[in-house]
Write a protein that holds these residues in place. Sequence first.
Motif, PDB file in Angstrom:
ATOM      1  N   THR A  79       0.851  -1.194   0.000  1.00 20.76           N
ATOM      2  CA  THR A  79       0.000   0.000   0.000  1.00 20.76           C
ATOM      3  C   THR A  79       0.881   1.236   0.000  1.00 20.76           C
ATOM      4  N   ALA A  80       0.585   2.185  -0.867  1.00 19.55           N
ATOM      5  CA  ALA A  80       1.274   3.478  -0.865  1.00 19.55           C
ATOM      6  C   ALA A  80       0.348   4.505  -0.224  1.00 19.55           C
ATOM      7  N   LEU A  81       0.876   5.255   0.741  1.00 19.25           N
ATOM      8  CA  LEU A  81       0.100   6.296   1.411  1.00 19.25           C
ATOM      9  C   LEU A  81       0.488   7.661   0.871  1.00 19.25           C
ATOM     10  N   VAL A  82      -0.514   8.483   0.565  1.00 14.31           N
ATOM     11  CA  VAL A  82      -0.300   9.857   0.104  1.00 14.31           C
ATOM     12  C   VAL A  82      -0.999  10.800   1.077  1.00 14.31           C
ATOM     13  N   ARG A  83      -0.769  12.104   0.937  1.00 13.10           N
ATOM     14  CA  ARG A  83      -1.380  13.088   1.821  1.00 13.10           C
ATOM     15  C   ARG A  83      -2.901  13.112   1.637  1.00 13.10           C
ATOM     16  N   GLY A  84      -3.594  13.460   2.718  1.00 16.93           N
ATOM     17  CA  GLY A  84      -5.043  13.519   2.675  1.00 16.93           C
ATOM     18  C   GLY A  84      -5.587  14.850   2.203  1.00 16.93           C
TER      19      GLY A  84
END
Length: 297
Positions: A184-189
């Motif tokens: 999973t890649a997390l990016v800014r919300g």
Amino acid sequence: MKINSFCLTCLIQMQESQVREFDDEDKKMRYMREVLAFLSSCNPDLSAPALVKPLSRIYEKYWGKKDGMAEVKKEFNDFLLSMESDIEKKIREHKDSLESALCYARTGNYIDYAAVKDISKEKLLELFEKQEKSGLDSTEYDRLCQDLEKGKKLVYLTDNCGEVVLDKIALKIIREQYPNLEITALVRGEPVANDADLEAASYIGLDRVVKVMENGSGIGGTDLDDISDEACHEIETADVIISKGQGNFETIHGCGLNIYYLFLCKCDWFVKRFQADRFQGLLINERRITHEENASA
């Protein structure tokens, strides 16, 4: 990582530089006095990126919303996308394609408008040449590969636009070499400086390589106290975490999870803390660096 004197000074200078060219000196003084009052009374355990968000609200109170960085984000995403095929070809010709891909991804961390004031495409290309030759710390890289081999779940914390194109190549190769790994890649919300968010991830095709999730936060990092419950669960249940950039280090360091930090040293504090040169790249592990810090305390 809680704020220190280096970061505090940098935050003050950053606020002043934003209004330096404005004409209303009385208003600028009121603004800076409120900035200083806030910083003098803020929670000392907060990180510098966590403090940028309330500082931005003070700025908006006096001067209105800043212009977004949509054009800058697109410019560097397009620039890296235009080179993507050539870079990936070069990476795959390397004797260790994963190490090469991570070196390129680390070099892309240069594209940071919060920490680098004189960003240029020419400098980025120069750093590409230097970083591939320098390679990764061999001990930490071997440990990372071992953890990827035996782990079931990887979370990759992204940082800036442009850089995220290089992350995509690295994640593609990780997926190929470790096909049983859930990634999973997390990016800014929310939009933050030139950081990657869901819109940017979709634009450069990251969501076609791995699962992408927003972290629910408007902080330029990964603050476990500010991100969504879903994002926090994703991180805390990962066997391995790769964290890109200084902002992610500043916000999540100290959590004790199995995090491999991959970044360039771009500011005075990082240069001093890691006894590194400006723009030198590092690969370090959360648990081992925390152990070293505790031993030297």
